[in-house]
Design a protein around this motif. Structure first.
Motif, short mmCIF file in Angstrom:
data_model
loop_
_atom_site.label_atom_id
_atom_site.label_comp_id
_atom_site.label_asym_id
_atom_site.label_seq_id
_atom_site.Cartn_x
_atom_site.Cartn_y
_atom_site.Cartn_z
N ASP A 156 0.85 -1.20 0.00
CA ASP A 156 0.00 0.00 0.00
C ASP A 156 0.88 1.25 0.00
N TRP A 157 0.40 2.29 -0.66
CA TRP A 157 1.18 3.52 -0.73
C TRP A 157 0.28 4.73 -0.87
N THR A 158 0.83 5.88 -0.55
CA THR A 158 0.17 7.17 -0.79
C THR A 158 1.22 8.14 -1.31
N PRO A 159 0.80 9.20 -2.02
CA PRO A 159 1.76 10.15 -2.56
C PRO A 159 2.45 10.95 -1.45
N LEU A 160 3.69 11.29 -1.70
CA LEU A 160 4.47 12.18 -0.84
C LEU A 160 4.57 13.52 -1.57
N HIS A 161 4.18 14.60 -0.90
CA HIS A 161 4.12 15.91 -1.54
C HIS A 161 5.05 16.92 -0.86
N MET A 162 5.59 17.81 -1.67
CA MET A 162 6.30 19.00 -1.19
C MET A 162 5.86 20.17 -2.07
N ASP A 163 5.37 21.23 -1.45
CA ASP A 163 4.97 22.43 -2.20
C ASP A 163 4.00 22.08 -3.33
N ASP A 164 3.07 21.19 -3.06
CA ASP A 164 2.05 20.77 -4.02
C ASP A 164 2.59 19.89 -5.15
N ASP A 165 3.88 19.54 -5.10
CA ASP A 165 4.45 18.61 -6.09
C ASP A 165 4.48 17.21 -5.50
N GLU A 166 4.16 16.22 -6.32
CA GLU A 166 4.34 14.83 -5.90
C GLU A 166 5.80 14.46 -6.10
N VAL A 167 6.50 14.18 -5.01
CA VAL A 167 7.95 13.94 -5.08
C VAL A 167 8.33 12.51 -4.73
N GLY A 168 7.35 11.68 -4.39
CA GLY A 168 7.65 10.30 -4.05
C GLY A 168 6.43 9.61 -3.49
N ARG A 169 6.67 8.52 -2.79
CA ARG A 169 5.58 7.76 -2.19
C ARG A 169 5.95 7.27 -0.80
#
Length: 221
Positions: A156-169
């Motif tokens: 299972d995973w969810t998006p990792l965000h920085m400054d509204d950018d998806e930068v990983g999971r």
């Protein structure tokens, strides 16, 4: 043999280091996967508590059985101060030295740290990937950014965000265990990076690449 494709002087100040990250950032590629991934290298740096030394350790694992088939260790001293977002300037020089001592060239570098999940989108995995032109990914123990907790099941995973950018999971590698944080470094897709991390975590939360490199660095005399 691994070579540094675009060597550069290592900066002495934070301003110079941040400028270099911004200059190299456009060279990162986020597409593609090697045709065959047989050997994965784990990279880790251990800081000695009783001295100012560090130990850079690299292990190469055969994905067929996750056995260690090659390794290298380099002792050094940090050449740059401890500054969040600039860890590559402490860790990349000895890690590059260790990589160049390998006798088996890895197909992918698995860094204990960040790739795109970085304030300037250029973490250690990106820096090493660009300098060697090897596919690379970052697998962090702590998040760089914000995320919603993924489901409790392995995979299972969810998006990792920085400054509204998806930068990983945020990726769950063990059912009921806190996730790891996967980001692209160079010449890899995020989905392929997560698939690789799951291959590397048959038993434990952290990839075997990280675990074996960490053990090697801690045991080095």
């Amino acid at each position: 043999m691994i070579t540094v494709r675009d060597p550069h002087p290592w900066p002495a100040t934070e301003t110079e280091a941040e400028a270099l990250q911004r200059r190299l950032r456009p060279r990162v590629r986020f597409d593609g996967v090697p045709e065959e991934v047989r050997y994965a290298a784990g990279l880790d740096v251990d800081y000695r508590e009783d001295s100012d030394e560090l130990v850079a350790a690299v292990t190469v694992l055969d994905l067929a059985d996750l056995s260690v088939v090659d390794s290298a260790v380099v002792r050094d001293r940090p050449r740059f101060p401890y500054v969040p977002g600039l860890f590559a300037f402490r860790e990349a020089p000895p890690l590059l030295d260790a990589l160049q001592r390998l006798t088996i060239d890895p197909d992918v570098l698995v860094c204990d740290g960040q790739g795109l999940a970085h304030p300037r989108r250029f973490g250690l995995a990106c820096h090493l990937g660009v300098l060697t032109d090897l596919p690379s990914i970052g697998v962090g123990k702590t998040p760089m950014g914000h995320y919603d907790p993924p489901g409790q099941n392995r995979g299972d995973w969810t998006p990792l965000h920085m400054d509204d950018d998806e930068v990983g999971r945020a990726l769950r590698t063990r059912t009921g265990v806190k996730p790891v944080f996967v980001s692209v470094g160079h010449r890899y897709t995020l989905q392929a990076a997560c698939d690789l991390v799951l291959t590397l975590t048959p038993t434990y939360r952290l990839p075997e690449t990280t675990r074996t490199a960490d053990h090697l660095g801690r045991q080095a005399e």
